[in-house]
Write an enzyme that holds these catalytic residues in place. Structure first.
Site, PDB file in Angstrom:
ATOM      1  N   HIS A 128     -48.852 -31.254  39.169  1.00  0.00           N
ATOM      2  CA  HIS A 128     -49.951 -30.704  39.981  1.00  0.00           C
ATOM      3  C   HIS A 128     -50.311 -31.659  41.126  1.00  0.00           C
ATOM      4  O   HIS A 128     -50.258 -31.295  42.304  1.00  0.00           O
ATOM      5  CB  HIS A 128     -51.209 -30.521  39.127  1.00  0.00           C
ATOM      6  CG  HIS A 128     -51.075 -29.607  37.957  1.00  0.00           C
ATOM      7  ND1 HIS A 128     -50.859 -28.266  38.072  1.00  0.00           N
ATOM      8  CD2 HIS A 128     -51.168 -29.852  36.615  1.00  0.00           C
ATOM      9  CE1 HIS A 128     -50.837 -27.704  36.870  1.00  0.00           C
ATOM     10  NE2 HIS A 128     -51.013 -28.654  35.972  1.00  0.00           N
TER      11      HIS A 128
HETATM   12  C1  BDR Z   1     -55.604 -30.670  37.596  1.00  0.00           C
HETATM   13  O1  BDR Z   1     -56.420 -30.945  36.468  1.00  0.00           O
HETATM   14  C2  BDR Z   1     -56.186 -32.234  35.996  1.00  0.00           C
HETATM   15  O2  BDR Z   1     -56.140 -32.266  34.596  1.00  0.00           O
HETATM   16  C3  BDR Z   1     -54.904 -32.702  36.641  1.00  0.00           C
HETATM   17  O3  BDR Z   1     -54.940 -34.089  36.851  1.00  0.00           O
HETATM   18  C4  BDR Z   1     -54.864 -31.943  37.939  1.00  0.00           C
HETATM   19  O4  BDR Z   1     -55.558 -32.625  38.964  1.00  0.00           O
HETATM   20  C5  BDR Z   1     -54.705 -29.503  37.274  1.00  0.00           C
HETATM   21  O5  BDR Z   1     -55.485 -28.390  36.971  1.00  0.00           O
END
Ligand code: BDR
Ligand code: CA
Length: 312
Positions: free
Chosen positions: A241
């Protein structure tokens, strides 16, 4: 080559750590500072993770600024079931050799005001720090060259709730402020980030054999995520992500954005943090929300190849 000055705003977090590694490994970017925010883990834990990671990567000179330890209005939520209690899965980071440099909100206000039109902000945690920047000095985010945000789910399901993505769910009021700030915004939602993932086999075949301190860190860090997927009866994978948001600054041609009219739900019990997209195609007085560029398509193969080359 021109180097793009960036500030990373993060809640480290396994994929945040991978995003930091990607930024530091990319000569197109100059990391001016790392700002931390409460999110995946409490603020102090995340700040120590940022410092420890910089120590591990031999970059202790990059300044770390601690930001908000609470969301604007809602109660804090963490994601330790994904990232582990420490936020770094099973990885153990070295003790940091430098202190925190200062306050994240002050650093952001000062830097954006001193260098208008020059700095790219890459925000990969809840948007509390950025919203506080707007509260302290309205209009400051418009001074950024670009604000790249990993957050939200447009046509995809959420990951924190059926409809909300973690970063927007963890501070929906902050997400609302940033979306309406008038900044040059690029949102990188789950619709894009779910197109970039590594499997357990990828980690075993492409990262573990390197046998460096950094590669071992990655192998240990992702184990918690893999265990969670196994527990859910799914194939163990790790989504990239936050690295994809950094990728958008390094190689924007790898992502294709659509300008969508969006707003953020800040009151619903079941829908808190949801991105509501107006796809009705109505003219302006009838349209809901504000136009924002949202990355919806990714050149997956090219990004994964860039990521694996750069992080070590
Ligand atoms: C986002 O949520 C967090 O847990 C991850 O680091 C990322 O930024 C993904 O939904
Ligand atoms: Ca994050």
């Amino acid at each position: 080559m021109n180097t793009q000055p960036i500030i990373l705003d993060t809640d480290p977090g396994v994929d945040d750590a991978l995003a930091i590694m990607l930024a530091l490994g990319s000569s197109e970017l100059n990391v001016m500072g790392i700002c931390t925010v409460s999110g995946n883990v409490p603020l102090n834990t995340g700040t120590r993770n940022a410092q420890g990671l910089l120590q591990l990567l031999d970059c202790p000179e990059i300044p770390v600024f601690a930001g908000a330890d609470l969301p604007l209005k809602r109660d804090p939520v963490f994601a330790t079931e994904v990232h582990g209690e420490s936020g770094m899965g099973q990885a153990v980071l070295p003790e940091p050799s430098r202190d925190v440099k200062g306050d994240a909100v002050e650093f952001l206000v000062q830097t954006l005001s001193d260098q208008p039109g020059e700095i790219t902000i890459i925000a990969v945690g809840p948007l509390t720090n950025l919203a506080l920047v707007e509260q302290r000095q309205p209009g400051t985010l418009q001074k950024a060259k670009q604000v790249i945000v990993m957050g939200g789910a447009i046509a995809e399901t959420g990951n924190s709730t059926p409809v909300a993505e973690f970063n927007f769910y963890a501070d929906p009021h902050a997400a609302h402020t940033v979306v309406h700030s008038g900044a040059a915004l690029l949102i990188v939602p789950l619709d894009a980030t779910r197109q970039v993932k590594l499997s357990e086999t990828d980690i075993e075949n492409q990262i573990a054999p390197m046998k460096t301190v950094a590669s071992q860190f990655v192998v240990d860090a992702v184990q918690n995520v893999f265990a969670l997927y196994r527990q859910l009866g799914r194939e163990p994978i790790v989504y990239l992500h936050d690295p994809l948001a950094v990728g958008a600054a390094i190689a924007p041609e790898l992502l294709r954005a659509e300008t969508l009219y969006i707003d953020i739900e800040t009151t619903g019990d079941l829908t808190l943090g949801q991105v509501v997209t107006d796809r009705r195609g109505l003219p302006s007085p009838y349209r809901l929300g504000t136009p924002v560029d949202c990355a919806m398509h990714v050149n997956t193969e090219a990004f994964l190849s860039l990521f694996l080359k750069r992080i070590f």
